[in-house]
Write a protein that holds these residues in place. Structure first.
Motif, PDB file in Angstrom:
ATOM      1  N   CYS A  35      44.605  43.669 104.238  1.00  0.00           N
ATOM      2  CA  CYS A  35      43.356  43.256 104.901  1.00  0.00           C
ATOM      3  C   CYS A  35      42.626  44.457 105.500  1.00  0.00           C
ATOM      4  O   CYS A  35      41.398  44.557 105.401  1.00  0.00           O
ATOM      5  CB  CYS A  35      43.647  42.225 105.985  1.00  0.00           C
ATOM      6  N   VAL A  36      43.374  45.360 106.115  1.00  0.00           N
ATOM      7  CA  VAL A  36      42.755  46.552 106.704  1.00  0.00           C
ATOM      8  C   VAL A  36      42.137  47.416 105.611  1.00  0.00           C
ATOM      9  O   VAL A  36      40.991  47.877 105.744  1.00  0.00           O
ATOM     10  CB  VAL A  36      43.788  47.350 107.530  1.00  0.00           C
ATOM     11  N   ILE A  37      42.865  47.621 104.536  1.00  0.00           N
ATOM     12  CA  ILE A  37      42.336  48.431 103.429  1.00  0.00           C
ATOM     13  C   ILE A  37      41.092  47.765 102.846  1.00  0.00           C
ATOM     14  O   ILE A  37      40.084  48.430 102.581  1.00  0.00           O
ATOM     15  CB  ILE A  37      43.421  48.652 102.354  1.00  0.00           C
ATOM     16  N   TYR A  38      41.151  46.461 102.663  1.00  0.00           N
ATOM     17  CA  TYR A  38      39.993  45.728 102.152  1.00  0.00           C
ATOM     18  C   TYR A  38      38.797  45.907 103.084  1.00  0.00           C
ATOM     19  O   TYR A  38      37.682  46.181 102.638  1.00  0.00           O
ATOM     20  CB  TYR A  38      40.347  44.242 102.000  1.00  0.00           C
ATOM     21  N   PHE A  39      39.035  45.769 104.377  1.00  0.00           N
ATOM     22  CA  PHE A  39      37.961  45.906 105.353  1.00  0.00           C
ATOM     23  C   PHE A  39      37.350  47.306 105.290  1.00  0.00           C
ATOM     24  O   PHE A  39      36.123  47.460 105.287  1.00  0.00           O
ATOM     25  CB  PHE A  39      38.497  45.619 106.760  1.00  0.00           C
ATOM     26  N   VAL A  40      38.184  48.328 105.217  1.00  0.00           N
ATOM     27  CA  VAL A  40      37.687  49.712 105.177  1.00  0.00           C
ATOM     28  C   VAL A  40      36.886  49.958 103.898  1.00  0.00           C
ATOM     29  O   VAL A  40      35.803  50.551 103.936  1.00  0.00           O
ATOM     30  CB  VAL A  40      38.860  50.708 105.316  1.00  0.00           C
ATOM     31  N   VAL A  41      37.399  49.499 102.775  1.00  0.00           N
ATOM     32  CA  VAL A  41      36.699  49.712 101.502  1.00  0.00           C
ATOM     33  C   VAL A  41      35.360  48.978 101.500  1.00  0.00           C
ATOM     34  O   VAL A  41      34.327  49.549 101.097  1.00  0.00           O
ATOM     35  CB  VAL A  41      37.589  49.266 100.315  1.00  0.00           C
ATOM     36  N   ILE A  42      35.352  47.743 101.951  1.00  0.00           N
ATOM     37  CA  ILE A  42      34.095  46.978 101.992  1.00  0.00           C
ATOM     38  C   ILE A  42      33.102  47.649 102.935  1.00  0.00           C
ATOM     39  O   ILE A  42      31.908  47.778 102.616  1.00  0.00           O
ATOM     40  CB  ILE A  42      34.362  45.513 102.401  1.00  0.00           C
ATOM     41  N   GLN A  43      33.578  48.080 104.084  1.00  0.00           N
ATOM     42  CA  GLN A  43      32.694  48.768 105.029  1.00  0.00           C
ATOM     43  C   GLN A  43      32.131  50.053 104.415  1.00  0.00           C
ATOM     44  O   GLN A  43      30.951  50.364 104.571  1.00  0.00           O
ATOM     45  CB  GLN A  43      33.443  49.103 106.325  1.00  0.00           C
ATOM     46  N   PHE A  44      33.004  50.786 103.724  1.00  0.00           N
ATOM     47  CA  PHE A  44      32.560  52.043 103.113  1.00  0.00           C
ATOM     48  C   PHE A  44      31.462  51.777 102.081  1.00  0.00           C
ATOM     49  O   PHE A  44      30.415  52.426 102.086  1.00  0.00           O
ATOM     50  CB  PHE A  44      33.741  52.767 102.468  1.00  0.00           C
ATOM     51  N   PHE A  45      31.703  50.813 101.193  1.00  0.00           N
ATOM     52  CA  PHE A  45      30.701  50.535 100.165  1.00  0.00           C
ATOM     53  C   PHE A  45      29.435  49.915 100.752  1.00  0.00           C
ATOM     54  O   PHE A  45      28.330  50.189 100.282  1.00  0.00           O
ATOM     55  CB  PHE A  45      31.284  49.662  99.056  1.00  0.00           C
ATOM     56  N   THR A  46      29.586  49.102 101.771  1.00  0.00           N
ATOM     57  CA  THR A  46      28.408  48.524 102.421  1.00  0.00           C
ATOM     58  C   THR A  46      27.563  49.625 103.055  1.00  0.00           C
ATOM     59  O   THR A  46      26.332  49.652 102.887  1.00  0.00           O
ATOM     60  CB  THR A  46      28.833  47.499 103.488  1.00  0.00           C
ATOM     61  N   GLN A  47      28.222  50.524 103.763  1.00  0.00           N
ATOM     62  CA  GLN A  47      27.492  51.625 104.401  1.00  0.00           C
ATOM     63  C   GLN A  47      26.853  52.546 103.358  1.00  0.00           C
ATOM     64  O   GLN A  47      25.742  53.043 103.564  1.00  0.00           O
ATOM     65  CB  GLN A  47      28.426  52.435 105.313  1.00  0.00           C
ATOM     66  N   SER A  48      27.556  52.763 102.254  1.00  0.00           N
ATOM     67  CA  SER A  48      26.981  53.641 101.225  1.00  0.00           C
ATOM     68  C   SER A  48      25.783  52.986 100.537  1.00  0.00           C
ATOM     69  O   SER A  48      24.872  53.681 100.088  1.00  0.00           O
ATOM     70  CB  SER A  48      28.038  54.046 100.201  1.00  0.00           C
ATOM     71  N   MET A  49      25.754  51.661 100.459  1.00  0.00           N
ATOM     72  CA  MET A  49      24.594  50.986  99.869  1.00  0.00           C
ATOM     73  C   MET A  49      23.434  50.906 100.861  1.00  0.00           C
ATOM     74  O   MET A  49      22.277  50.982 100.468  1.00  0.00           O
ATOM     75  CB  MET A  49      24.985  49.587  99.396  1.00  0.00           C
ATOM     76  N   ILE A  50      23.759  50.732 102.121  1.00  0.00           N
ATOM     77  CA  ILE A  50      22.703  50.661 103.132  1.00  0.00           C
ATOM     78  C   ILE A  50      22.063  52.033 103.335  1.00  0.00           C
ATOM     79  O   ILE A  50      20.851  52.146 103.492  1.00  0.00           O
ATOM     80  CB  ILE A  50      23.267  50.120 104.465  1.00  0.00           C
ATOM     81  N   HIS A  51      22.890  53.063 103.316  1.00  0.00           N
ATOM     82  CA  HIS A  51      22.416  54.439 103.524  1.00  0.00           C
ATOM     83  C   HIS A  51      22.754  55.273 102.284  1.00  0.00           C
ATOM     84  O   HIS A  51      23.707  56.049 102.291  1.00  0.00           O
ATOM     85  CB  HIS A  51      23.079  55.058 104.761  1.00  0.00           C
ATOM     86  N   PRO A  52      21.958  55.160 101.217  1.00  0.00           N
ATOM     87  CA  PRO A  52      22.313  55.835  99.962  1.00  0.00           C
ATOM     88  C   PRO A  52      22.251  57.363 100.032  1.00  0.00           C
ATOM     89  O   PRO A  52      22.959  58.037  99.299  1.00  0.00           O
ATOM     90  CB  PRO A  52      21.297  55.298  98.956  1.00  0.00           C
TER      91      PRO A  52
END
Length: 170
Positions: A35-52
């Motif tokens: 769950c922690v790894i999933y959360f970190v990966v999702i956060q990383f990709f979300t942030q990278s899409m929001i701030h390209p």
């Protein structure tokens, strides 16, 4: 009417069946880590899409800034979750542990004892069924011992030797 037995005391030992309970704890830790790894990966990709235009290192730093909000909660809730898994698993590992111990006593030829589980344990009907089987086994053992004793008495005439002063017939 049968007198109601007082409830058995609470278990003092959390880890009753190491194999089962450690496997459950490891499974819980695995799921928590996933769950922690999933959360970190999702956060990383979300942030990278929001701030390209932001580079990867800055994205990781922003994740660590956000981690200060959820990591302390994880550090507090993780041990509580493990404790809870131990307590809940104790409700089925304890009865099975007791039953295995008493079955081994029966296998070893001992009488063992009737099993009573605690009021909050799982599989309370299993104790009643085990006790019925135990009583039947003890009855069969007693019956076989009586039959063997009777058979030994019946065969005792074969062990008799003729007396020296016996008068020969004929």
């Amino acid at each position: 009417m049968k007198a109601k037995r007082p409830p058995r005391p609470l278990r003092q030992q959390l880890l009753i069946d190491n194999d089962v309970q450690v496997a459950l704890i490891l499974r819980a830790v695995l799921y928590g880590s996933a769950c922690v790894i999933y959360f970190v990966v999702i956060q990383f990709f979300t942030q990278s899409m929001i701030h390209p235009g932001v580079n990867t290192a800055d994205l990781f730093f922003s994740l660590t800034d956000e981690a200060m909000y959820w990591v302390p909660g994880l550090l507090v809730l993780g041990p509580l979750m493990i404790y809870d898994v131990l307590k809940v698993s104790n409700r089925f590992a304890g009865p099975i542990f007791s039953m295995r111990r008493e079955m081994q006593n029966l296998i070893d030829g001992k009488e063992g004892r009737n099993i009573t589980f605690r009021t909050d344990d799982h599989w309370s009907t299993l104790a009643m069924q085990f006790n019925n089987i135990r009583e039947e086994l003890l009855e069969l053992r007693a019956k076989m011992a009586d039959e063997a004793e009777e058979e030994e008495e019946d065969d005792s005439w074969m062990d008799a030797t003729p007396a020296d002063d016996a008068v020969p017939v004929g």
